[in-house]
Motif scaffolding. Structure first.
Motif, short mmCIF file in Angstrom:
data_model
loop_
_atom_site.label_atom_id
_atom_site.label_comp_id
_atom_site.label_asym_id
_atom_site.label_seq_id
_atom_site.Cartn_x
_atom_site.Cartn_y
_atom_site.Cartn_z
N LEU A 101 -19.07 3.41 0.53
CA LEU A 101 -17.95 4.09 0.73
C LEU A 101 -17.10 3.70 1.82
O LEU A 101 -15.99 3.53 1.40
CB LEU A 101 -18.61 5.15 1.87
N SER A 102 -16.93 2.57 2.42
CA SER A 102 -16.29 2.04 3.16
C SER A 102 -14.72 1.13 2.36
O SER A 102 -14.04 0.78 2.45
CB SER A 102 -17.48 1.24 4.18
N ALA A 103 -16.03 0.39 1.43
CA ALA A 103 -15.07 -0.29 0.66
C ALA A 103 -14.25 0.57 -0.46
O ALA A 103 -13.28 -0.15 -0.35
CB ALA A 103 -15.78 -0.59 -0.42
N LEU A 104 -14.66 1.75 -0.80
CA LEU A 104 -13.91 2.09 -1.70
C LEU A 104 -12.96 2.54 -0.74
O LEU A 104 -11.53 3.07 -1.50
CB LEU A 104 -14.99 2.63 -1.95
N LEU A 105 -13.07 3.31 0.29
CA LEU A 105 -11.85 3.92 0.94
C LEU A 105 -11.23 3.25 1.04
O LEU A 105 -9.87 3.13 1.64
CB LEU A 105 -13.02 4.64 2.46
N GLY A 106 -11.82 1.96 2.11
CA GLY A 106 -10.49 1.17 2.53
C GLY A 106 -9.96 0.60 0.88
O GLY A 106 -8.33 0.11 1.30
N ALA A 107 -10.45 -0.22 0.21
CA ALA A 107 -9.57 -0.19 -1.01
C ALA A 107 -8.67 0.15 -1.67
O ALA A 107 -7.92 1.08 -2.13
CB ALA A 107 -10.62 -0.38 -1.89
N ALA A 108 -8.68 2.14 -1.38
CA ALA A 108 -8.16 3.03 -1.55
C ALA A 108 -6.86 2.80 -1.41
O ALA A 108 -5.68 3.19 -1.26
CB ALA A 108 -8.74 4.50 -1.40
N GLY A 109 -6.96 2.84 0.60
CA GLY A 109 -5.86 2.48 1.33
C GLY A 109 -5.06 1.32 1.32
O GLY A 109 -3.50 1.57 0.92
N THR A 110 -5.57 -0.01 0.89
CA THR A 110 -5.19 -1.02 0.78
C THR A 110 -4.41 -1.12 -1.11
O THR A 110 -3.22 -1.39 -1.01
CB THR A 110 -4.81 -1.99 0.90
N THR A 111 -4.79 -0.32 -1.60
CA THR A 111 -4.43 -0.14 -3.09
C THR A 111 -2.42 0.69 -3.04
O THR A 111 -1.82 0.19 -3.49
CB THR A 111 -4.70 0.37 -4.39
N TYR A 112 -3.03 1.92 -2.14
CA TYR A 112 -1.61 2.56 -1.79
C TYR A 112 -0.54 1.52 -1.70
O TYR A 112 0.88 1.87 -1.82
CB TYR A 112 -1.82 4.34 -1.39
N LEU A 113 -0.99 1.07 -0.04
CA LEU A 113 -0.31 0.20 0.62
C LEU A 113 0.73 -0.71 -0.48
O LEU A 113 2.09 -1.38 -0.28
CB LEU A 113 -0.86 -0.69 1.39
N ALA A 114 -0.04 -1.88 -1.07
CA ALA A 114 0.53 -2.95 -2.49
C ALA A 114 1.48 -1.44 -3.35
O ALA A 114 2.01 -2.41 -3.88
CB ALA A 114 -0.79 -3.12 -3.26
N ALA A 115 1.22 -1.21 -3.90
CA ALA A 115 1.79 -0.30 -4.68
C ALA A 115 2.68 0.40 -4.03
O ALA A 115 4.05 0.40 -5.20
CB ALA A 115 0.85 0.87 -5.28
N ALA A 116 3.14 0.86 -2.56
CA ALA A 116 4.34 1.20 -2.53
C ALA A 116 5.20 0.08 -1.98
O ALA A 116 6.86 0.09 -1.74
CB ALA A 116 3.82 2.22 -1.06
N GLY A 117 4.37 -1.31 -1.55
CA GLY A 117 5.67 -2.70 -1.54
C GLY A 117 5.90 -1.75 -0.44
O GLY A 117 5.43 -1.30 1.05
N THR A 118 7.24 -2.72 0.01
CA THR A 118 7.92 -2.85 1.13
C THR A 118 9.03 -2.07 0.97
O THR A 118 10.15 -2.38 2.11
CB THR A 118 8.16 -4.58 0.84
N SER A 119 8.98 -1.19 0.79
CA SER A 119 10.56 -0.44 -0.10
C SER A 119 10.54 0.77 1.73
O SER A 119 12.02 1.01 2.03
CB SER A 119 10.94 0.90 -0.68
N LEU A 120 9.80 0.81 2.15
CA LEU A 120 10.05 1.47 3.26
C LEU A 120 9.91 1.00 4.81
O LEU A 120 9.24 0.07 5.83
CB LEU A 120 8.55 2.28 3.69
N GLY A 121 11.76 1.28 5.09
CA GLY A 121 11.79 0.39 6.39
C GLY A 121 12.30 -1.08 5.59
O GLY A 121 12.43 -2.10 6.88
N ALA A 122 12.36 -1.63 4.84
CA ALA A 122 12.59 -2.78 4.14
C ALA A 122 13.99 -3.17 4.71
O ALA A 122 15.72 -2.95 4.14
CB ALA A 122 12.63 -2.69 2.65
N GLN A 123 14.22 -3.84 5.18
CA GLN A 123 15.38 -4.74 4.97
C GLN A 123 15.71 -6.24 4.07
O GLN A 123 16.69 -7.11 3.47
CB GLN A 123 15.85 -5.31 6.21
N LEU A 124 14.62 -5.24 3.14
CA LEU A 124 14.60 -6.36 1.74
C LEU A 124 15.17 -5.94 0.54
O LEU A 124 14.59 -5.24 -0.48
CB LEU A 124 13.04 -6.78 2.43
N ASP A 125 16.51 -5.89 0.92
CA ASP A 125 17.62 -5.10 -0.47
C ASP A 125 17.41 -6.59 -1.81
O ASP A 125 17.94 -5.43 -2.56
CB ASP A 125 18.82 -4.35 -0.05
N ALA A 126 17.19 -7.29 -1.75
CA ALA A 126 17.51 -8.14 -2.74
C ALA A 126 16.88 -7.64 -3.55
O ALA A 126 15.52 -7.87 -3.85
CB ALA A 126 17.90 -9.96 -2.15
#
Length: 503
Positions: free
Chosen positions: A36-61
């Motif tokens: 359960l820990s592995a699946l929940l944690g992977a769900a969280g990190t998968t969303y973070l990786a898919a959403a990427g850096t665009s939130l609050g980003a100064q990385l506009d290039a």
């Protein structure tokens, strides 16, 4: 060979609190917790990786990673409030997963299974772009600047103009000289040369090095805990697969991973009565980040205290200090840049972040004309005095715990504090800390996860001053009061007379 006091001084407290002393209760329930820990944690990190850096980003290039952020998860599509909420939810799910893994630790789970869970969580982070920071793009910019003849200790890489390898660096760092140690800058220059200043290739190389550094740290926190009589499983859970550690070393690729991969074996060598070799490794760590010199000081003082008589102690202290200072000076001189980087150590402090206690205090005193210089000088004085007091606890606390407390003191009194700065004391307390210190690590690991947005902006920037500074000081004040109460209660328990046996 006599057992060093740096080992003996920490064994009793660490061992007495190790969950390994509990009868193992491995079985179906433990397996369910881990899955359960592995699946929940992977769900969280998968969303973070898919959403990427665009939130609050100064990385506009564009094209700053091998793929773009998922279109449907961009804040312009979701709305910025919703995007922040989804990010917080993903982090919260990951925290829950980590705490479930902690329950499995209490049930006697093996270290290898904890490591497997941490690796499973990390897979999306390895694939996705660097999160919660823009530092890796600054690293590539520094290397490219050096390859194009720019002195990085005099000028920011932005003087090169519109160069591919520089465009990822945020504006502040693009036009600021680097505060990093010259050997680390030489490493970045070498990577830039090796990969012909290709932005993505250099980023990938930095990630490989940082992930390798994290793997070394994961092994060594367990070895240090075992050496001190503690629980390797607790050390792995708290110090290696901690979300704060993974998000900033595996995903964020901060050079702290490389620094710690050299500093931790240095401390372990000192625990095995090889202090001079330990000092050399810690000096190598200081070549990445100069703050690693703190460990050189503690190892030297610890070794000196274990000598018989003052003449021998003074000789040992002089030898340790001379070796540390000489090795560091040699590493700096061999790079050819000299000591100009010392003038840049205050550059990060130009970011007036509320999570930095000295900055928060200045704005709390006067929001219109904050006495920044005064509070920072006071911070240096506090750091020196408190660090000297911690050095007097070496015999009773041991080498690693004292290093942990001095590192934490230096961090909290410095001119800027970012969440990844706490990775160092997180790992050391995980390996050698007592129960109260480990609880403190759990608290700051959870809290600091939510202080930076995925693109690198501080969450405190969303709120007005001086309220946010007062809140930051309030949280620190509560922690200090709680710590003081704990210390006083512990002393009272030690001094209370034992009750008379019944007759």
């Amino acid at each position: 060979m006599a057992v060093s006091t740096s080992v003996a001084g920490a064994t009793s407290t660490a061992a007495s609190l190790a969950p390994a002393s509990r009868p193992p209760r491995s079985g179906a329930a433990t397996a369910v917790l881990l899955v359960l820990s592995a699946l929940l944690g992977a769900a969280g990190t998968t969303y973070l990786a898919a959403a990427g850096t665009s939130l609050g980003a100064q990385l506009d290039a564009p094209d700053l990673w091998f793929r773009e952020n998922h279109p449907a998860l961009r804040p312009v599509e979701l709305g910025f409030e919703a995007a922040r909420s989804w990010t917080a939810a993903a982090l919260g799910i990951w925290v829950v997963a980590w705490l479930l893994a902690g329950l499995a630790v209490r049930r006697g789970v093996a270290v290898r299974w904890l490591l497997a869970v941490g690796v499973f969580w990390s897979v999306p982070l390895l694939i996705g772009p660097p999160l919660f920071t823009a530092d890796p793009w600054f690293y590539t910019a520094i290397g490219a600047a050096v390859q194009n003849g720019v002195d990085p200790f005099e000028y920011g890489p932005g003087v090169l103009g519109d160069v591919d390898a520089v465009r990822g660096a945020e504006r502040f760092w693009r036009f600021s000289p680097t505060p990093y140690s010259p050997p680390f800058v030489a490493l970045l220059s070498g990577l830039s040369w090796l990969f012909d200043q290709n932005l993505l290739a250099v980023l990938a190389a930095i990630r490989v090095l940082c992930v390798a550094g994290w793997a070394v740290c994961a092994l060594l926190v367990c070895r240090i805990a075992q050496r001190l009589g503690g629980s390797p499983a607790v050390a792995m859970w708290l110090g290696a697969i901690n979300p704060l550690v993974l998000v900033h070393l595996v995903s964020g690729n901060h050079n702290d991973a490389l620094m710690l991969a050299l500093l931790l074996p240095g401390l372990l060598l000192a625990l095995y009565d090889r202090p001079l070799l330990g000092i050399l490794l810690c000096v190598a760590g200081a070549g990445i980040k100069a703050t690693a010199l703190v460990a050189v000081l503690v190892i030297g003082v610890d070794w000196a205290q274990r000598q018989d008589g003052w003449p021998a102690r003074l000789r040992a202290l002089a030898l340790a200090g001379g070796l540390g200072a000489g090795a560091f000076a040699l590493s700096v001189q061999l790079t050819g840049w000299g000591w100009g980087f010392l003038d840049n150590l205050d550059v990060p402090g130009k970011a007036l972040e509320s999570m930095t206690p000295t900055t928060a205090l200045a704005f709390a005193l006067d929001v219109d004309d904050p006495p920044i210089d005064g509070t920072r000088v006071a911070g240096v004085v506090v750091a020196v005095v408190v660090s000297l007091l911690f050095l007097t606890r070496l015999r009773s606390w041991g080498l690693v715990r004292v290093t942990s407390w001095i590192a934490l003191t230096v961090i909290l009194t410095s001119s800027v504090v970012w969440p990844w700065y706490l990775v160092w004391p997180t790992m050391l307390f995980a390996a050698a800390g007592v129960f109260a210190e480990r609880l403190l690590v759990v608290a700051w690991s959870v809290l600091m996860l939510f202080t930076v947005l995925p693109g690198g902006h501080s969450v405190t920037d969303l709120y007005s001053r001086p309220l946010v500074d007062q809140i930051a000081l309030g949280v620190l004040g509560v922690a200090l009061v709680a710590g003081l109460v704990h210390v006083l209660r512990s002393r009272r328990r030690r001094t209370d007379p034992m009750p008379e046996p019944a007759r």
